[in-house]
Design a protein around this motif. Structure first.
Motif, PDB file in Angstrom:
ATOM      1  N   LYS A  19      -4.908  -1.796 -40.342  1.00 13.37           N
ATOM      2  CA  LYS A  19      -5.394  -2.788 -39.409  1.00 13.37           C
ATOM      3  C   LYS A  19      -5.850  -4.002 -40.310  1.00 13.37           C
ATOM      4  CE  LYS A  19      -3.323  -1.162 -35.937  1.00 13.37           C
ATOM      5  NZ  LYS A  19      -2.045  -1.607 -35.435  1.00 13.37           N
ATOM      6  N   ALA A  20      -6.732  -3.560 -41.254  1.00 13.10           N
ATOM      7  CA  ALA A  20      -7.433  -4.537 -42.074  1.00 13.10           C
ATOM      8  C   ALA A  20      -6.267  -5.257 -42.812  1.00 13.10           C
ATOM      9  CB  ALA A  20      -8.459  -3.703 -42.956  1.00 13.10           C
ATOM     10  N   GLN A  21      -5.325  -4.549 -43.146  1.00 13.35           N
ATOM     11  CA  GLN A  21      -4.464  -5.174 -44.108  1.00 13.35           C
ATOM     12  C   GLN A  21      -3.446  -6.133 -43.306  1.00 13.35           C
ATOM     13  OE1 GLN A  21      -1.870  -2.130 -45.822  1.00 13.35           O
ATOM     14  NE2 GLN A  21      -3.583  -1.486 -47.219  1.00 13.35           N
ATOM     15  N   ASP A  22      -3.309  -5.674 -41.913  1.00 10.90           N
ATOM     16  CA  ASP A  22      -2.695  -6.613 -41.131  1.00 10.90           C
ATOM     17  C   ASP A  22      -3.403  -7.780 -40.835  1.00 10.90           C
ATOM     18  OD1 ASP A  22      -0.673  -4.875 -40.962  1.00 10.90           O
ATOM     19  OD2 ASP A  22      -1.170  -4.026 -39.062  1.00 10.90           O
ATOM     20  N   LEU A  23      -4.753  -7.714 -40.566  1.00 13.81           N
ATOM     21  CA  LEU A  23      -5.487  -9.004 -40.457  1.00 13.81           C
ATOM     22  C   LEU A  23      -5.658  -9.694 -41.593  1.00 13.81           C
ATOM     23  CD1 LEU A  23      -7.417 -10.093 -38.274  1.00 13.81           C
ATOM     24  CD2 LEU A  23      -9.274  -8.898 -39.243  1.00 13.81           C
ATOM     25  N   ASP A  24      -5.845  -9.048 -42.781  1.00 12.64           N
ATOM     26  CA  ASP A  24      -5.453 -10.079 -44.171  1.00 12.64           C
ATOM     27  C   ASP A  24      -4.202 -10.693 -44.284  1.00 12.64           C
ATOM     28  OD1 ASP A  24      -8.033  -9.384 -44.747  1.00 12.64           O
ATOM     29  OD2 ASP A  24      -7.511  -7.616 -46.377  1.00 12.64           O
ATOM     30  N   GLN A  25      -3.190 -10.109 -43.692  1.00 14.98           N
ATOM     31  CA  GLN A  25      -1.994 -10.743 -43.784  1.00 14.98           C
ATOM     32  C   GLN A  25      -1.805 -12.109 -42.710  1.00 14.98           C
ATOM     33  OE1 GLN A  25       0.991 -10.292 -45.724  1.00 14.98           O
ATOM     34  NE2 GLN A  25      -0.605  -8.968 -46.873  1.00 14.98           N
ATOM     35  N   ALA A  26      -2.442 -11.927 -41.556  1.00 14.08           N
ATOM     36  CA  ALA A  26      -2.621 -13.008 -40.753  1.00 14.08           C
ATOM     37  C   ALA A  26      -3.449 -14.151 -41.342  1.00 14.08           C
ATOM     38  CB  ALA A  26      -3.154 -12.270 -39.349  1.00 14.08           C
ATOM     39  N   LYS A  27      -4.340 -13.902 -41.924  1.00 17.32           N
ATOM     40  CA  LYS A  27      -5.352 -14.882 -42.623  1.00 17.32           C
ATOM     41  C   LYS A  27      -4.501 -15.404 -43.663  1.00 17.32           C
ATOM     42  CE  LYS A  27      -9.539 -12.348 -42.073  1.00 17.32           C
ATOM     43  NZ  LYS A  27     -10.701 -11.691 -42.723  1.00 17.32           N
ATOM     44  N   LYS A  28      -3.586 -14.799 -44.297  1.00 16.49           N
ATOM     45  CA  LYS A  28      -2.842 -15.393 -45.245  1.00 16.49           C
ATOM     46  C   LYS A  28      -1.750 -16.313 -44.650  1.00 16.49           C
ATOM     47  CE  LYS A  28      -3.528 -12.047 -49.040  1.00 16.49           C
ATOM     48  NZ  LYS A  28      -2.765 -10.870 -49.615  1.00 16.49           N
ATOM     49  N   ALA A  29      -1.049 -16.083 -43.477  1.00 15.83           N
ATOM     50  CA  ALA A  29      -0.349 -16.557 -42.642  1.00 15.83           C
ATOM     51  C   ALA A  29      -0.737 -17.958 -42.375  1.00 15.83           C
ATOM     52  CB  ALA A  29       0.413 -16.028 -41.725  1.00 15.83           C
ATOM     53  N   ILE A  30      -1.971 -17.884 -41.626  1.00 16.12           N
ATOM     54  CA  ILE A  30      -2.647 -19.017 -41.231  1.00 16.12           C
ATOM     55  C   ILE A  30      -3.003 -19.960 -42.274  1.00 16.12           C
ATOM     56  CG2 ILE A  30      -4.750 -19.841 -40.260  1.00 16.12           C
ATOM     57  CD1 ILE A  30      -4.980 -17.014 -38.807  1.00 16.12           C
ATOM     58  N   ASP A  31      -3.555 -19.539 -43.542  1.00 16.94           N
ATOM     59  CA  ASP A  31      -3.887 -20.508 -44.646  1.00 16.94           C
ATOM     60  C   ASP A  31      -2.385 -21.002 -44.985  1.00 16.94           C
ATOM     61  OD1 ASP A  31      -5.441 -21.479 -46.897  1.00 16.94           O
ATOM     62  OD2 ASP A  31      -4.073 -20.092 -47.931  1.00 16.94           O
ATOM     63  N   ALA A  32      -1.229 -20.347 -44.971  1.00 17.47           N
ATOM     64  CA  ALA A  32      -0.034 -20.790 -45.520  1.00 17.47           C
ATOM     65  C   ALA A  32       0.518 -21.705 -44.457  1.00 17.47           C
ATOM     66  CB  ALA A  32       0.850 -19.643 -45.967  1.00 17.47           C
ATOM     67  N   GLU A  33      -0.030 -21.987 -43.219  1.00 12.78           N
ATOM     68  CA  GLU A  33       0.491 -22.903 -42.114  1.00 12.78           C
ATOM     69  C   GLU A  33       1.853 -22.100 -41.636  1.00 12.78           C
ATOM     70  OE1 GLU A  33       0.098 -27.071 -42.825  1.00 12.78           O
ATOM     71  OE2 GLU A  33      -1.856 -26.617 -43.849  1.00 12.78           O
ATOM     72  N   GLN A  34       1.800 -20.779 -41.408  1.00 13.24           N
ATOM     73  CA  GLN A  34       2.800 -20.010 -40.930  1.00 13.24           C
ATOM     74  C   GLN A  34       2.233 -19.417 -39.590  1.00 13.24           C
ATOM     75  OE1 GLN A  34       3.900 -17.233 -43.951  1.00 13.24           O
ATOM     76  NE2 GLN A  34       4.993 -18.621 -45.205  1.00 13.24           N
ATOM     77  N   PHE A  35       2.125 -20.364 -38.661  1.00 17.70           N
ATOM     78  CA  PHE A  35       1.295 -20.054 -37.411  1.00 17.70           C
ATOM     79  C   PHE A  35       2.092 -19.064 -36.683  1.00 17.70           C
ATOM     80  CE2 PHE A  35      -0.354 -24.389 -38.442  1.00 17.70           C
ATOM     81  CZ  PHE A  35      -1.495 -23.860 -38.843  1.00 17.70           C
ATOM     82  N   GLU A  36       3.508 -19.202 -36.314  1.00 18.99           N
ATOM     83  CA  GLU A  36       4.305 -18.269 -35.762  1.00 18.99           C
ATOM     84  C   GLU A  36       4.062 -16.900 -36.270  1.00 18.99           C
ATOM     85  OE1 GLU A  36       5.278 -18.856 -32.535  1.00 18.99           O
ATOM     86  OE2 GLU A  36       4.335 -21.000 -32.917  1.00 18.99           O
ATOM     87  N   SER A  37       4.332 -16.730 -37.435  1.00 19.15           N
ATOM     88  CA  SER A  37       4.197 -15.372 -38.241  1.00 19.15           C
ATOM     89  C   SER A  37       2.734 -14.766 -37.853  1.00 19.15           C
ATOM     90  CB  SER A  37       4.372 -15.525 -39.286  1.00 19.15           C
ATOM     91  OG  SER A  37       5.770 -15.728 -39.940  1.00 19.15           O
ATOM     92  N   ALA A  38       1.741 -15.775 -38.257  1.00 13.15           N
ATOM     93  CA  ALA A  38       0.388 -15.226 -37.726  1.00 13.15           C
ATOM     94  C   ALA A  38       0.050 -14.693 -36.451  1.00 13.15           C
ATOM     95  CB  ALA A  38      -0.507 -16.235 -38.107  1.00 13.15           C
ATOM     96  N   LYS A  39       0.696 -15.469 -35.442  1.00 17.84           N
ATOM     97  CA  LYS A  39       0.569 -15.190 -33.860  1.00 17.84           C
ATOM     98  C   LYS A  39       1.212 -13.705 -33.633  1.00 17.84           C
ATOM     99  CE  LYS A  39       1.319 -18.476 -30.850  1.00 17.84           C
ATOM    100  NZ  LYS A  39       1.908 -19.784 -30.503  1.00 17.84           N
TER     101      LYS A  39
END
Length: 556
Positions: A19-39
């Protein structure tokens, strides 16, 4: 410890790690402006564990980045009941309060987020600093106040330094921003946004060549980092605006880089909307119309698409579609209407009302368009600085002087406009010529307004000779002999001061003769000697001038 208990603990640790890894991946996606992936990632975390307050907070942040405050609020409120990261959601709700112009409510929520913090906790301070920085109503001083609290605890934290850089940048402190971004990247060289922001500083300083080199360095490090291509696109656009001779070359590079940005940020509706905003700036309206139609395929109900359809349809000459789209967009009270919306709607109505040649004017539609432009001007007078002058000039050229005057009246209300002098001149001329039409009785009020417009030109630019000439003509229509003589004399004095070359121009000679003859006619009823003097001035320039010769005979 029995085997079952050991296995349970081990399994829990593995799940927590995933879950921590998933959250980190979401943060990276947000930073990369890949918002749909982050959601998608964040929703899967919440589905697996509905009490994950951290995931709810980050999901709320994504919705805010996509300008969807209602969805953001739902997740922030859900996150308040979480078993981890719950307090962060107070910061999200506080950011919404800031956007709504309620800083007192925001501060109350920020106080809840920072209540009973541990000595080494800084995350809450960082997010509050970001809230003040990125709010639609930012307060950079307040952001720095909270960020400096975090700095006292851990001055080397990379996320803190990135946040400090953003706050200093917003506050106009380039040196401190540079230092903070540099520190952030030095501490954590995986924080590529900090490296990119160094280029953003150069872009803001109009050092476009250096900015592009800085962005190219980021691409060498990570060629798949989407935001850097957006920054490149915006830099090339600005560079082209500053070097018009190279605009076409730079705008082509800008558009290519924006396409690259889209390809790396999942072609989501949000990315497309940002692309559409850029196309508006770049004036690429054919591409905007194509993009708007692609967005319709993705989301047939999103109201912002109506804005893009309206803007592109107007610029591409499809005024019916423009009017329908923008009226529908503005009619929805939940939409954030900007001056540009009313401006474009008003221009579309005027264009449709006037047609190509102005011979079949729809007066009611035209007047309706003027009201829309007035609304736009009231919201942001500077947004009209160039476009409204162009519309007025077109009407003037079509000899629709009354309609041109209505447009120029709005334009001259903005005294800071670069076109202020010229707009006043055309306002005066529009009113003057509207009152010289065949079978039209001069309107004293309109002519007095024309006189005031010429006065504004003369005050701002005393050497504008034709302003004196038309002011004299206007006062002649008003039958004010004294001022008619004064402004004709002023015209002659101004052109005389400019020297022999100006005086030798045929058009100027003709206007000087007009000045002497009209002044003489104005004197004729009160001062025959002066009248004779001025007619003789005409004859000294044009000995065969029939009007002067005939008038002198009648005076003797």
């Amino acid at each position: 410890m029995n085997k079952l208990k050991v296995l349970s603990i081990a399994l829990f640790a593995i799940v927590a790690s995933v879950k921590a890894q998933d959250l980190d991946q979401a943060k990276k996606a947000i930073d990369a402006e890949q918002f749909e992936s982050a959601k998608t990632i964040l929703k899967s975390i919440i589905q697996a564990k509905p009490t994950n307050g951290n995931a709810a907070f980050y999901l709320g942040n994504v919705y805010l980045l996509q300008n969807n405050a209602d969805s953001a609020k739902i997740y922030y409120q859900k996150g308040l009941a979480g078993t981890e990261g719950a307090r962060l959601n107070n910061i999200g709700l506080g950011l919404i309060d800031l956007d709504n112009g309620n800083p007192e409510a925001a501060e109350a929520k920020f106080a809840l987020a920072t209540k009973d913090l541990k000595k080494k906790d800084i995350e809450e301070y960082i997010f509050i600093g970001r809230a003040y920085t990125f709010s639609t109503k930012p307060n950079y001083k307040k952001a720095l106040e909270y960020l400096n609290k975090a700095k006292l605890i851990n001055p080397q934290d990379p996320q803190l330094n990135l946040a400090l850089g953003n706050a200093y940048f917003g506050d106009g402190n380039q040196n401190e921003a540079y230092s903070a971004y540099r520190n952030a990247y030095a501490v954590d060289n995986s924080l590529i946004r900090a490296k990119m922001q160094l280029g953003v500083l150069l872009k803001g300083a109009k050092a476009y060549s250096e900015a592009i080199k800085a962005f190219d360095e980021v691409i060498v490090i990570n060629a798949k980092y989407g935001p850097v291509y957006r920054e490149l696109a915006e830099t090339y656009y600005l560079w082209g605006r500053n070097e018009p001779s190279k605009y076409k070359m730079y705008i082509e590079k800008a558009l290519l880089n924006y396409e690259k940005y889209l390809s790396l940020t999942d072609y989501s509706l949000h990315s497309r909307m940002r692309h559409a905003d850029f196309l508006v700036l770049a004036g690429e309206y054919k591409a905007l119309e194509a993009e708007a139609n692609k967005m319709v395929e993705l989301d047939k109900v999103n109201p912002r698409i109506l804005r893009y359809l309206g803007i592109s349809a107007y610029q591409n000459g499809n005024y019916d579609v423009a009017i329908k789209s923008l009226e529908s967009f503005i009619a929805d009270p939940t939409n954030k209407i900007i001056a540009f919306d009313y401006q474009t709607l008003g221009f579309a109505k005027i264009k449709k009302a006037v047609g190509e040649d102005g011979k079949n004017l729809d007066t009611a539609l035209f007047d309706n368009g003027i009201q829309d432009i007035k609304k736009s001007s009231e919201m942001d007078a500077n947004s009209l600085a160039i476009n409204i002058s162009d519309v007025g000039k077109k009407l003037y050229e079509l000899k629709l002087f009354k309609q041109a005057a209505a447009v120029y009246e709005i334009a001259v209300a903005n005294k800071e406009s670069k076109n202020y002098i010229l707009d006043n001149f055309y306002l005066g001329n529009s009113l003057y010529f509207d009152n010289t039409r065949k079978d039209v009785k001069p309107d004293p009020a309109a002519l007095q307004r024309a006189d005031s417009a010429y006065a504004a030109v003369i005050e701002a630019s005393p050497k504008t000779q034709d302003a004196y000439l038309y002011r004299a003509r206007t006062n002649s229509l008003l039958e004010n002999d004294e001022l008619t003589i004064k402004y004709y004399n002023d015209y002659v004095n101004i052109v005389t001061e400019k020297g022999p070359e100006e005086l030798a121009k045929p058009a100027v000679v003709k206007k000087i003769i007009e000045s002497y003859n009209t002044a003489a006619a104005s004197y004729a009823n009160t001062d025959k000697a002066k009248a004779i003097e001025y007619f003789n001035k005409t004859l000294s320039i044009d000995p065969t001038n029939q009007y002067a010769l005939d008038s002198l005979k009648s005076l003797k």
